[in-house]
Write an enzyme that holds these catalytic residues in place. Structure first.
Site, PDB file in Angstrom:
ATOM      1  CG  HIS A  85      40.510  20.465  61.754  1.00 14.67           C
ATOM      2  ND1 HIS A  85      39.647  19.815  62.588  1.00 14.67           N
ATOM      3  CD2 HIS A  85      41.188  19.507  61.101  1.00 14.67           C
ATOM      4  CE1 HIS A  85      39.798  18.502  62.447  1.00 14.67           C
ATOM      5  NE2 HIS A  85      40.735  18.297  61.554  1.00 14.67           N
TER       6      HIS A  85
ATOM      7  CE  LYS B 234      37.846   6.752  50.878  1.00 19.69           C
ATOM      8  NZ  LYS B 234      37.288   7.584  49.820  1.00 19.69           N
ATOM      9  CG  ASP B 235      40.761   8.089  57.883  1.00 18.93           C
ATOM     10  OD1 ASP B 235      41.002   8.036  56.662  1.00 18.93           O
ATOM     11  OD2 ASP B 235      40.774   9.142  58.541  1.00 18.93           O
TER      12      ASP B 235
ATOM     13  CD  GLU C 114      67.690   2.058  57.537  1.00 15.45           C
ATOM     14  OE1 GLU C 114      68.408   1.232  56.935  1.00 15.45           O
ATOM     15  OE2 GLU C 114      66.725   1.737  58.230  1.00 15.45           O
TER      16      GLU C 114
END
Lengths: 406, 185
Positions: A211, A239-240, A283
């Protein structure tokens, strides 16, 4: 609705300006007007972190961190605890989704040059988050105390024995004994609970830095005025949210229809310190680093290369000498970006296979290319690449010529 | 100290500025050293505790182990390989130019009695247990042990010959109490 202008809202706001803070950073925050869907993955990563913490806390209420009970307590979660299977599968596959999201987020940064000035610290904090995520995921994988848990811990903690002189002492200290055992499981559990909250702290710094310097964008040029930006809410919240819906469909599809797809069957065998499984694999999200570790036929060298492959990200902002951020205007870098992505996938494929035959050579070539990308190609491109002309401004690019094609 | 003796320092001394500087430096140094030292108990608490350190030793009856056979026992949470070597294995282990080895060590130094080879069964690379104890296990290119994790080959003396491991398989402390009993640890 509480308002900061009157009543209790004003009373709070006068003492702690939390409404002003929220409005400033979640509503008014000026965001480039041209962000594409690749910019969804930052907020997705944040949401995944919250899902991991929430599912993790309720799982912790059912888990017993002791070598004699850990495996059984996880099986009890799966069979007897109400919705235990759901919570565990959400948590287990949440780790997979977290890494998918974060890797896309990182490669988006690589493609659009989001690590370049003035975003170096923002990038650094991101790399720190990645390292913390890896430590957390690794320690979480140990907790079910299956064969892969045990042997992954043994192999990874043994990496530190490569340190000259004090290596053995470090490993004994990490284990709290002469082999991986109960003290190891206990401390990994404590740290696995702690580190996610450390990650939350670094995420806050990451967003703070974001920010301050503002979001990069697909054009990689700075916002020059109000015509280049739109407020975060409602444009990017909407949009998110849409992206979150798509993400949750994919995540839930795995949780409900293929919950063990990313797992190793061997981890459903209780840990046995006297027998190594014939083929140990980490993994999937660790496979490329594992391939780099095995590519170097020397213990210390392999360990240095593996950690180096991550730490090199810290110096990336200074290795890439090009002033142009976005690959849209860097025709040669754009090709090398895709080559690098392919190289990482090849490394992952090599890491999943036994260190024999063709995989040895392919792993070594792919490792050499990985480091060449950072140490040779990027510095050279900054000198020789002829970049395309940058648009005058974001607004000019997206309103007069239509969306750029790529 | 009088003003006349050190005219240049008068003002600072009268204000006590240099004394304050000294006190800040001294308390800072003591406090800093104390803070650093107080970290030690936290670090050391993670080292092996007294109950873990109370080492056990393991006694083993080796009479049932036939020539060519090997067994694995547990000592301090780790596997220990006990192999009754054949004459061919002993010859192969001894007929090696020690100078050519990555971790040069003669077989005579590694096996008190040539027919009995006793090793900590933990790969010196990253701690896997090498294969080669059981019938049908792969035993690597030097007829000893093969670590499946990252491909280290050990010879019939447990010495590293190929692959990423830096050292030979460790020989634990052991004594033969009599002809058929060995104590490890």
């Amino acid at each position: 609705m509480i308002s900061p202008d009157k009543g209790i809202g004003k009373w709070i706001e006068d003492r702690l300006p939390i409404f002003e803070f929220a409005k400033h950073s979640l509503v008014d925050y000026p965001t480039p007007r041209n962000l594409n869907y690749w910019w969804n993955f930052g907020s997705l990563a944040g949401i995944t972190l919250v899902i991991m913490i929430v599912t993790g806390i309720v799982l912790a209420m059912q888990y017993t961190p002791h070598v004699d009970y850990a495996f059984d307590s996880v099986e009890r979660v799966m069979r007897d605890v109400n919705y235990g299977w759901l919570l565990r599968y959400l948590h287990m596959n949440g780790a997979t989704m977290f890494f998918i999201v974060v890797y896309i987020h990182i490669f988006r940064g690589l493609y659009y040059g989001s690590y370049k000035s003035p975003r170096e610290l923002l990038w650094w904090l991101g790399v720190v988050i990645l390292l913390l995520m890896m430590a957390t995921a690794f320690m979480g994988y140990v907790l079910p105390w299956g064969q892969m848990s045990f042997w992954a811990t043994t192999v990874i903690t043994n990496l530190f024995s490569a340190v000259p002189l004090v290596g053995e002492s470090i490993v004994t200290w990490l284990w709290g004994g002469f082999a991986v055992g109960n003290p190891t499981l206990n401390r990994f559990y404590a740290l696995h609970y702690l580190l996610p909250f450390v990650i939350v702290g670094v995420v806050i710094l990451h967003i703070w830095a974001l920010h301050t310097v503002k979001s990069n964008n697909p054009l990689g040029i700075d916002m020059k005025g109000p015509q280049d930006s739109i407020p975060f809410h409602p444009y990017y919240t909407a949009k998110d949210y849409f992206g979150l819906g798509v993400f949750l469909i994919a995540y839930m599809a795995i949780v409900f229809f293929a919950p063990n797809f990313f797992g190793e069957p061997d981890n459903y065998i209780p840990a046995n310190p006297m027998a190594t499984p014939p083929h140990i694999v980490p993994e999937w999200y660790f496979l490329p680093y594992y391939a780099i570790l095995r590519a170097i036929p020397d213990k210390l060298g392999g360990v240095i290369a593996m950690f180096g492959s991550l730490l090199i990200l810290f110096v990336l902002p200074w290795l890439d000498r090009s002033k142009v951020r976005s690959a849209r205007f860097r025709p040669i870098y754009k090709q090398f970006f895709w080559l690098f992505l392919v190289d990482c996938i090849v490394l992952g494929w090599v890491g999943a296979n036994p260190p024999e035959g063709k995989f040895v050579l392919i792993g070594q070539v792919a490792t050499a290319y990985y480091f060449s990308h950072f140490l040779i190609i990027l510095p050279l491109l900054g000198l020789v690449e002829k970049t395309k002309p940058l648009p005058e401004s974001i607004a000019a690019a997206v309103t007069t010529t239509g969306p750029p094609k790529d | 100290m009088t003003a006349k003796a050190r005219p240049g320092k008068t003002t600072a001394d009268e204000d006590g500025a240099s004394r304050r500087d000294f006190l800040i430096l001294a308390t800072g140094a003591v406090g800093g050293a104390g803070a650093v030292l107080s970290v030690w108990p936290f670090i050391h608490s993670m080292n092996p505790s007294a109950d873990v350190l109370a080492l056990s030793s393991t006694e083993l009856d080796i009479s049932p182990i036939e020539e060519g056979q090997a067994i694995t026992i547990q000592w301090r949470g780790k596997p220990v390989f006990v192999r009754h070597r054949t004459a061919a294995e002993i010859t192969a282990a001894q007929d090696v130019d020690v100078a050519d080895l990555r971790d040069p060590e003669s077989d005579q130094k590694r096996a008190e009695k040539p027919e009995w080879l006793i090793l900590v069964g933990v790969c010196t690379h990253l701690g896997c247990i090498p294969l080669g104890q059981k019938q049908g296990d792969p035993r690597g290119d030097w007829n000893g042990w093969f670590c499946p994790c990252h491909g280290s080959h050990y010879d019939s003396s447990g010495r590293i010959r190929k692959g990423p491991a830096p050292k030979n398989l460790e020989v634990p402390p052991y004594v033969f109490i009599d002809d058929t009993t060995v104590r490890i640890g």
